[in-house]
Design an enzyme around this catalytic site. Structure first.
Site, mmCIF file in Angstrom:
data_model
loop_
_atom_site.group_PDB
_atom_site.id
_atom_site.type_symbol
_atom_site.label_atom_id
_atom_site.label_comp_id
_atom_site.label_asym_id
_atom_site.label_seq_id
_atom_site.Cartn_x
_atom_site.Cartn_y
_atom_site.Cartn_z
ATOM 1 N N TYR A 92 0.839 -1.205 0.000
ATOM 2 C CA TYR A 92 0.000 0.000 0.000
ATOM 3 C C TYR A 92 0.874 1.255 0.000
ATOM 4 O O TYR A 92 1.694 1.430 0.885
ATOM 5 C CB TYR A 92 -0.909 -0.046 1.234
ATOM 6 C CG TYR A 92 -1.591 1.235 1.602
ATOM 7 C CD1 TYR A 92 -2.394 1.905 0.679
ATOM 8 C CD2 TYR A 92 -1.454 1.784 2.882
ATOM 9 C CE1 TYR A 92 -3.030 3.093 1.030
ATOM 10 C CE2 TYR A 92 -2.090 2.951 3.236
ATOM 11 C CZ TYR A 92 -2.873 3.605 2.307
ATOM 12 O OH TYR A 92 -3.494 4.770 2.651
ATOM 13 N N ASP A 128 -1.644 -5.852 9.187
ATOM 14 C CA ASP A 128 -2.657 -4.837 8.902
ATOM 15 C C ASP A 128 -3.883 -5.556 8.346
ATOM 16 O O ASP A 128 -3.865 -6.025 7.221
ATOM 17 C CB ASP A 128 -2.064 -3.848 7.891
ATOM 18 C CG ASP A 128 -3.111 -2.908 7.331
ATOM 19 O OD1 ASP A 128 -4.189 -2.791 7.939
ATOM 20 O OD2 ASP A 128 -2.850 -2.299 6.287
ATOM 21 N N ILE A 161 -7.028 -4.412 7.920
ATOM 22 C CA ILE A 161 -8.081 -3.411 7.794
ATOM 23 C C ILE A 161 -9.168 -3.827 6.797
ATOM 24 O O ILE A 161 -10.274 -3.330 6.820
ATOM 25 C CB ILE A 161 -7.441 -2.048 7.450
ATOM 26 C CG1 ILE A 161 -8.363 -0.908 7.831
ATOM 27 C CG2 ILE A 161 -7.017 -1.963 6.006
ATOM 28 C CD1 ILE A 161 -7.662 0.394 8.029
ATOM 29 N N LYS A 191 -12.791 0.894 5.970
ATOM 30 C CA LYS A 191 -13.053 0.088 4.785
ATOM 31 C C LYS A 191 -14.248 -0.823 5.001
ATOM 32 O O LYS A 191 -15.171 -0.853 4.201
ATOM 33 C CB LYS A 191 -11.824 -0.766 4.452
ATOM 34 C CG LYS A 191 -10.512 -0.010 4.505
ATOM 35 C CD LYS A 191 -10.409 1.062 3.434
ATOM 36 C CE LYS A 191 -9.048 1.748 3.504
ATOM 37 N NZ LYS A 191 -8.946 2.874 2.594
#
Lengths: 495, 558
Positions: free
Chosen positions: A211, A296, A298, A334
């Site tokens: 990312y 992560d 998310i 998200k």
């Protein structure tokens, strides 16, 4: 006489001459070598206008130089040269609109979802006021939202968050609210973890493509470096332990200290989900090397494929591993599509990290009114169930539509099972198979086709031609428009 | 990093033979450094330089390591379990030579081991050793948990005073929130309205600029102008919104100073700077003490001296942080003072951070609040660029839970860097919309500011009067939520210890939580910061009774 006195040997005659002079000589020699290598480049003729004598001579006004900002703020202040941010900026100047601006740029660069706004809107209109105003006795009590509250988040919110997380992760793992710190979004969560786990100049290993925002989140202020661990399309961009090992050894050879591994699962930008075995391998590797693991997660609730999502928390909790090195990042931006609420969480098994993060939340805590809304939102189990089912179903539908459209153009995508995006192989559109060719295509997509997709270069992918396309902010009727634009681009470049 | 050095040198000491081989190899390669014993080969008196200097160095190095070793070992213990346990089991340096070198060899062997792969594979469970957190986070972890500031807050949390529910609880006079204002009916009604208006907008869920919507910036600029009585107009494009004044100050520290640089801060100052400035940015604070004899006003002479002393020590000063109205004294800086300060900053070419979080809470009749923005409004660009203002919305709106503050700067680089850094401490969209609906109506803002001022004024008068009757004087305060009380008459010994003793008595006997001057880095003992904005008028007599009780115990002991 407890120290080795240099040249003592000469006096005492026990061979000490050798020890007493050769060792220091060698050490001194190496010290000089070391200093010589470490010396900064001799440029930097600063400081002159600042001496007091100078300013006193011309006391007021003219001669005084402009005041400077700190040297670390300079790169932050500069406009970013990453195509990720360039694309986002360009969309702002000319955004596509189905009715008013049909020639505008279509945004495929920002991972946000509008698929379930209808459900959210309904909930908000029914419950928002109540959630803010509620108190134990039903009266509006402003002190419940106005006062200073613990920075790490109200206990009620942490409990609700823990329930929500274990719900979306399939109920296989439970989270302990006391290991949890609520942050103002995933971005500060990552920064705080980087600050807590690594010192300035240390590094994290990070599988690529990754990312593009991590660069900003981690490097801006903490001074922690990211060492890419390259993954290839032949493995569907899944990280392997041997690649990690190699990157770690190379980093150590260069003298940088690796403090941890950072990865996203489901991965961003590829969208694949790490298997239980891979997670175990990573954790075992981290344990061997005595480094941290930051996972992560998310996009954990945005899983639409057949593959099961496994949280690192589950692996860590299995008892097989030392879990104090495992840290998890989660957020609602998200999965619940409420990025504006800036609600994230650090979940760590390391007590010191939790305590430090609690204290650091004075810089990025979630405002109490927002916490109140979140508490009632997350504890509304019926709504959450309904929402999550719809969320997954709608991403799945959109994903099928989008990938199908690309397929008809002969453009394949990497296999993915989660996230709000897909990882598209546009190498057939490249004029030259290189980074330069990819950036040319990015520019063409942006200016000619008017599509902003994130090129693989921005994600540090080593194979050129891959693009991340976020499809969850699109309406169904936008997809043919995009496909038409890509088709035209291909034809114009062929002719 | 440095802590491994003693081990390394000791190990090289024990296998000297191997090292000597290395040194021989080095001699032939690079000739630009002083090669040891070069003189022997080239015969230019280099023998002396080439061997005596390194020998001397080595000797002193050993000396240095020896002196520092004890500390090093205690530092080690937190970081690496295995190495710490082995080093603590190793005999101390008091033992004779051979044993020590043996144990040192043993020690280095052990520190190397736990990292190696083979060992872990043998027993995968526990041998890996606890993973360590970063070194810099240790100061955050330790960060003043034992300081009276935190101890007091904790006590209040455990046992808060409530007029009906818990009349014996601890009264909070330490935390600067202004919550009682919200009990004003009109404010309450308005807040309700703001919430329903603000949140009916559907846009609250999506991504919005983290440095603030333009709409909000305009409202904030209007609000700031109102708070400064319209003497200066603020430009919305120079505003960056952050989540709370703490992060505003942190972002400014990051942008204005590099790690290892320092800011000058006149004391007594806000206890929060120790965290906001130092924790993550690595910037240091140099306190510039002000004295009661000058009414705690800062003097340029003292600032100058502090500047040069720091410079002599090689510390680079990048700016000065002032608060106006001052925290904790509540005094206002005069126009002359501000001009003098600007001259000082100009001469030394440093920044000014003006902390004006209490600008909307000026309650005194006498003083006039002058914003730094007004001072530089007429100055040249070169001077404006060094001025940065921190403004807190939640304080003046009596809504600290909202966590929103603003940076107002004239420096383009600082603004653009801060805008990007706000993604790391953003103001959420619901908050932004709440704020817009709360402060975009100028009439409401005027009324809010006025109500706030009146309430602060009346409660301040009450409190000061009450304290005076007890023989406790306060410095004249014109703004903010505090009074700065002189309790030097009550402390048993004129020292920091005496002050903490009195603070303990106030907390345990009087059951009130105040902030002792030492937390504000005041160099004179016996001063206390009392935050009155939490009190309602009927609480004042309760507080006075409790202080009286403490006074009596103090006197009876004396």
């Amino acid at each position: 006489m407890r120290l080795i006195v240099p040249l003592r040997g000469v006096i005492q005659g026990r061979g000490g001459l050798f020890v007493g002079s050769l060792i220091p000589c060698c050490l001194f020699y190496f010290l000089q070598l070391y200093l010589k290598r470490r010396r900064p480049p001799p440029s930097d003729p600063t400081e002159l206008p600042r001496t007091s004598s100078r300013t006193n001579l011309f006391s007021r006004g003219n001669s005084i130089g402009r005041v400077r900002v700190s040297s670390r703020a300079v790169p932050v202040a500069k406009p970013s040269d990453s195509p990720y941010y360039i694309g986002l900026e360009r969309v702002k100047t000319d955004p596509y609109n189905r009715i008013t601006n049909t020639d505008g740029i279509i945004q495929l660069g920002l991972a946000e979802s509008t698929l379930c706004f209808d459900l959210l809107q309904r909930w908000m209109s029914e419950n928002l006021m109540e959630s803010m105003m509620q108190s134990d006795d039903g009266e509006f009590d402003i002190s419940s939202i106005a006062m200073y509250k613990p920075f790490e988040g109200l206990l009620e919110l942490r409990v609700a968050f823990a329930d929500f997380m274990s719900r979306i992760m399939g109920g296989n793992v439970s989270f302990d609210p006391s290991n949890m710190v609520i942050t103002a979004g995933g971005t500060p969560a990552i920064e705080v973890l980087a600050f807590c786990l690594a010192d300035h100049g240390n590094a994290f290993l990070i599988p690529t493509p990754y990312y593009p925002g991590f660069d900003r989140d981690i490097k801006f202020r903490t001074g922690v470096e990211l060492i890419p661990v390259h993954c290839r399309s032949s493995d569907n961009f899944t990280v392997t332990v041997s690649a990690l090992e190699q990157a770690l050894n190379q980093a150590r050879k260069r003298g940088s200290k690796v403090s941890g591994i950072l990865f996203s699962n489901p991965s961003n930008p590829v969208g694949n989900i790490l298997s239980r075995e891979t997670l175990q391998d990573i954790l075992r590797f981290a344990q061997e090397k005595n480094i941290h693991v930051i996972s992560d997660e998310i996009f954990a609730g945005s899983v639409y494929g057949d593959k099961e999502f496994v949280s690192m928390a589950e692996i860590a909790g299995s008892g097989e591993f030392d879990k104090s090195r495992v840290h998890i990042i989660y957020g609602l931006s998200k999965d619940l599509s409420i990025p504006g609420f800036r609600a994230g969480v650090i979940y760590s098994f390391h007590e010191d990290v939790v305590n430090a993060a609690k204290k650091l939340m004075r810089f990025s805590s979630v405002p109490v009114p927002v916490q109140r809304i979140l508490i009632s939102l997350l504890s509304d189990v019926r709504f959450i169930e309904e929402y999550m089912t719809a969320h997954r179903q709608r991403i799945r539908d959109k994903h099928i539509r989008f990938v199908e459209g690309l397929k008809q153009l002969g453009i394949p995508c990497a296999e993915s099972g989660g996230g709000l995006y897909c990882w598209v192989d546009m190498s057939s559109l490249l004029t030259s198979y290189s980074e330069k060719g990819e950036l040319e295509l990015f520019e063409k997509l942006l200016t000619a086709a008017k599509i902003n997709a994130t090129p693989g270069t921005a994600c540090y992918c080593i194979e050129p031609g891959w693009f991340r396309c976020c499809f969850t902010a699109l309406a169904d009727e936008d997809i043919p428009v995009i496909m038409e634009r890509i088709r035209q681009l291909r034809e114009s470049s062929r002719s | 990093m440095t802590r491994t050095e003693p081990n390394r040198s000791r190990s090289s000491n024990s296998d000297s033979d191997k090292n000597s081989g290395n040194g021989g190899g080095g001699r032939t390669t690079a000739m630009r450094v002083i090669v040891p014993l070069q003189g022997v080969v080239q015969g230019r008196g280099g023998l002396f330089l080439g061997s005596v200097i390194p020998c001397a160095f080595f000797y002193f190095l050993q000396f240095y390591l020896k002196r520092n070793r004890k500390n090093d070992e205690s530092d080690n213990s937190g970081e690496q379990n295995s190495s710490a346990s082995s080093s603590s089991s190793s005999p101390n340096s008091g033992l004779p030579d051979p044993t020590r070198s043996q144990s040192a060899g043993h020690l280095t062997e052990l520190t190397g081991l736990p990292r190696s792969l083979s060992r872990i594979l043998l027993s995968p469970r526990n041998s890996g050793g606890a993973v360590s957190v970063s070194g810099r986070v240790n100061c955050v972890l330790k960060g003043g948990d034992s300081s009276p500031y935190y101890v007091g807050q904790k006590r209040v949390e455990e046992d808060p005073y409530d007029e009906l529910g818990n009349p014996d609880g601890v009264i909070q006079l330490g935390l600067s929130q202004n919550i009682k204002l919200s009990f004003d009916d009109w404010v309450l009604e308005n807040a309700k309205e703001a919430i329903s208006d603000g949140l009916s907008i559907s846009g609250i869920a999506s991504y919005e600029p983290s440095d603030g919507l333009l709409e909000l910036k305009m409202a904030v600029a209007g609000f700031m102008s109102e708070a400064t009585k319209n003497s200066v107009s603020f430009d919305p494009s120079q505003l960056v919104l952050t989540s709370g004044a703490s992060s505003a100050i942190e972002i400014l520290s990051f942008c204005l100073a590099d790690s290892g640089n320092a800011f000058l801060v006149p004391t007594p100052c806000s206890p929060g700077y120790d965290r906001d400035v130092k924790w993550r940015t690595g910037v240091d604070i140099i306190h510039v003490p002000c004295r009661s004899a000058d009414n705690f006003n800062m003097s340029m002479v003292v600032l100058d001296r502090a500047f040069y002393q720091a410079k002599k020590r090689g510390v680079r000063i990048r700016g000065i942080i002032i608060s106006n109205p001052s925290n904790p004294m509540g005094s206002l800086l005069s126009r002359e003072n501000l001009y003098a300060l600007l001259d000082f900053a100009r001469e030394r070419n440093i920044h000014i951070i003006s902390n004006e979080i209490f600008a909307g809470s000026v309650h005194g009749e006498e003083g006039e609040f002058v914003s730094m923005a007004e001072i530089v409004d007429t100055e040249e660009n070169i001077d404006r660029e060094r001025v940065h203002i921190v403004y807190d919305l939640s304080k003046d709106l009596s809504f600290p839970g909202l966590r929103s503050a603003a940076i107002y700067s004239f420096n383009e680089s600082v603004l653009s860097a801060s805008r990007k850094l706000t993604t790391l401490s953003p103001v959420s969209s619901p908050t932004q919309h709440l704020l817009i609906s709360a402060i975009s109506n100028p009439k409401n803002v005027q009324r809010l500011v006025k109500t706030n001022r009146q309430r602060l004024q009346s409660i301040y008068m009450e409190l000061v009067k009450g304290l005076k009757e007890l023989g406790i004087e306060c410095t004249k305060s014109n703004g903010g939520f505090y009074c700065w009380a002189d309790m030097r008459g009550l402390i048993s010994s004129y020292s920091e210890k005496g002050e903490i003793e009195l603070w303990n008595k106030l907390l345990n006997i009087g059951k009130i939580n105040v902030i002792p001057g030492s937390c504000c880095h005041c160099i004179e003992p016996g001063w206390f910061r009392i935050c009155f904005s939490n009190l309602s008028e009927k609480d004042v007599p309760v507080v006075m009774n409790r202080i009286r009780k403490v006074c009596q115990t103090c006197k009876s002991q004396n």
